[in-house]
Design a protein around this motif. Sequence first.
Motif, PDB file in Angstrom:
ATOM      1  N   ARG A  57       6.287  23.621  81.474  1.00  0.00           N
ATOM      2  CA  ARG A  57       5.444  24.093  80.370  1.00  0.00           C
ATOM      3  C   ARG A  57       5.591  23.191  79.148  1.00  0.00           C
ATOM      4  O   ARG A  57       4.609  22.818  78.524  1.00  0.00           O
ATOM      5  N   VAL A  61       2.522  21.198  77.512  1.00  0.00           N
ATOM      6  CA  VAL A  61       2.164  21.433  76.108  1.00  0.00           C
ATOM      7  C   VAL A  61       2.232  20.120  75.329  1.00  0.00           C
ATOM      8  O   VAL A  61       1.318  19.788  74.572  1.00  0.00           O
ATOM      9  N   ARG A  65      -0.983  18.396  73.559  1.00  0.00           N
ATOM     10  CA  ARG A  65      -0.933  18.198  72.100  1.00  0.00           C
ATOM     11  C   ARG A  65      -1.075  16.728  71.720  1.00  0.00           C
ATOM     12  O   ARG A  65      -1.570  16.411  70.644  1.00  0.00           O
ATOM     13  N   ARG A 105      -4.350  25.034  68.728  1.00  0.00           N
ATOM     14  CA  ARG A 105      -3.696  25.812  69.776  1.00  0.00           C
ATOM     15  C   ARG A 105      -4.321  25.575  71.160  1.00  0.00           C
ATOM     16  O   ARG A 105      -4.293  26.452  72.014  1.00  0.00           O
ATOM     17  N   SER A 108      -1.804  26.180  74.113  1.00  0.00           N
ATOM     18  CA  SER A 108      -1.522  27.609  74.315  1.00  0.00           C
ATOM     19  C   SER A 108      -2.722  28.327  74.909  1.00  0.00           C
ATOM     20  O   SER A 108      -2.582  29.173  75.797  1.00  0.00           O
ATOM     21  N   TYR A 109      -3.904  27.982  74.415  1.00  0.00           N
ATOM     22  CA  TYR A 109      -5.120  28.603  74.925  1.00  0.00           C
ATOM     23  C   TYR A 109      -5.296  28.314  76.414  1.00  0.00           C
ATOM     24  O   TYR A 109      -5.508  29.217  77.216  1.00  0.00           O
ATOM     25  N   GLY A 112      -2.802  29.907  78.675  1.00  0.00           N
ATOM     26  CA  GLY A 112      -3.004  31.347  78.740  1.00  0.00           C
ATOM     27  C   GLY A 112      -4.048  31.744  79.763  1.00  0.00           C
ATOM     28  O   GLY A 112      -4.209  32.925  80.080  1.00  0.00           O
TER      29      GLY A 112
END
Length: 139
Positions: A57, A61, A65, A105, A108-109, A112
Amino acid sequence: MAEAPDLSISPEKVCFIIVKARAFEAKDVLTDPGDSSNASDDGMRAVLEDHGDDPVRRELVGFIRALNEDEQVDLVALAWIGRGDGDADNWDEIRAEAQRAHNQRTASYLLGEPLVADYLEDGLAAFGLSCDEFEEGHL
């Protein structure tokens, strides 16, 4: 099948995200948060659990990013097409909506979304693109 648009994000990067997202999606819920057993004693089952500090993760991420804004927007638009929120013929409209919705984000989006790897793969497929020619070691 529509002709592939001039994507800001390379198919190789999308495929890397798909591979990593599949590894992340394979994780199971944390079953024993207080478990202090030795990993070799429990058959390494904890490796398959979703821990908050999961290295897959964190890598995913960090990679998302590090993408520039246009790449992140394209990534979201591809996921939306793959999820069925539109089709390849509506790329300009879907991308414009993803641009309007863009924020800090994106990672994260996307993480999710439980089926994000499938959505991205289907989004690429809508334009005749595939990850078959890309191997994880070559990305």
